[in-house]
Design a protein around this motif. Structure first.
Motif, short mmCIF file in Angstrom:
data_model
loop_
_atom_site.label_atom_id
_atom_site.label_comp_id
_atom_site.label_asym_id
_atom_site.label_seq_id
_atom_site.Cartn_x
_atom_site.Cartn_y
_atom_site.Cartn_z
N UNK A 168 50.10 18.18 71.84
CA UNK A 168 50.07 19.56 72.26
C UNK A 168 49.09 19.90 73.35
N UNK A 169 48.28 18.93 73.75
CA UNK A 169 47.33 19.21 74.81
C UNK A 169 48.02 19.38 76.15
N UNK A 207 38.36 16.94 75.44
CA UNK A 207 39.27 16.16 74.61
C UNK A 207 39.14 16.69 73.18
N UNK A 208 40.25 17.02 72.59
CA UNK A 208 40.26 17.56 71.23
C UNK A 208 40.68 16.47 70.26
N UNK A 209 39.87 16.31 69.22
CA UNK A 209 40.10 15.27 68.23
C UNK A 209 40.40 15.89 66.87
N UNK A 249 43.40 14.42 72.32
CA UNK A 249 44.35 14.98 73.28
C UNK A 249 43.58 15.87 74.25
N UNK A 250 43.89 15.74 75.53
CA UNK A 250 43.15 16.47 76.56
C UNK A 250 43.66 17.90 76.69
N UNK A 251 42.71 18.81 76.72
CA UNK A 251 43.00 20.22 77.02
C UNK A 251 42.20 20.59 78.26
#
Length: 125
Positions: A8-9, A93-95, A119-121
């Protein structure tokens, strides 16, 4: 073995919204609390939010409170974070993380036993 897969990023303009998903596989879902952390370049990993399956309790970091909402779907073994009113400083980056049992220090990365790949946001100004 527990596996966490984030999705979803992406790239969004400031003020926009994104929803991240984290799918868990490999163990009994109900035992876990699950969380989101984020890490920007050159910065420490920061607590975003935690979802506790017992009672559907939610906890948020101060920087996202009122803008992000964490939720869970036990039928899909998935936790989500809905991010609104995004700011450039939300870029990271969201983990996704999962804990084998509930620990009081839910805001600490050390309280979690399993991690996704991230995932990168990116939020543009």
């Amino acid at each position: 073995q527990v596996q966490l897969v984030e999705s979803g990023g992406g790239l969004v303009q400031a003020g926009g919204s994104l929803r991240l998903s984290c799918a868990l596989s490999g163990r009994t879902f109900g035992r876990y609390s699950m969380a989101w952390f984020r890490q920007a370049p050159g910065k420490e990993r920061e607590f975003v939010a935690t979802f506790r399956w017992v009672g559907s309790s939610t906890y948020y970091g101060d920087s996202v409170k009122g803008r992000f909402t964490i939720s869970g779907d036990s039928a899909k073994n998935t936790v989500y974070v809905q991010m609104t009113s995004l700011l450039p400083e939300d870029t990271a980056v969201y983990y996704c993380a999962a804990a084998d049992f509930w620990r009081g220090n839910y805001h600490l990365a050390s309280s979690y036993d399993h991690w996704g790949q991230g995932t990168q946001v990116t939020v543009s100004s």
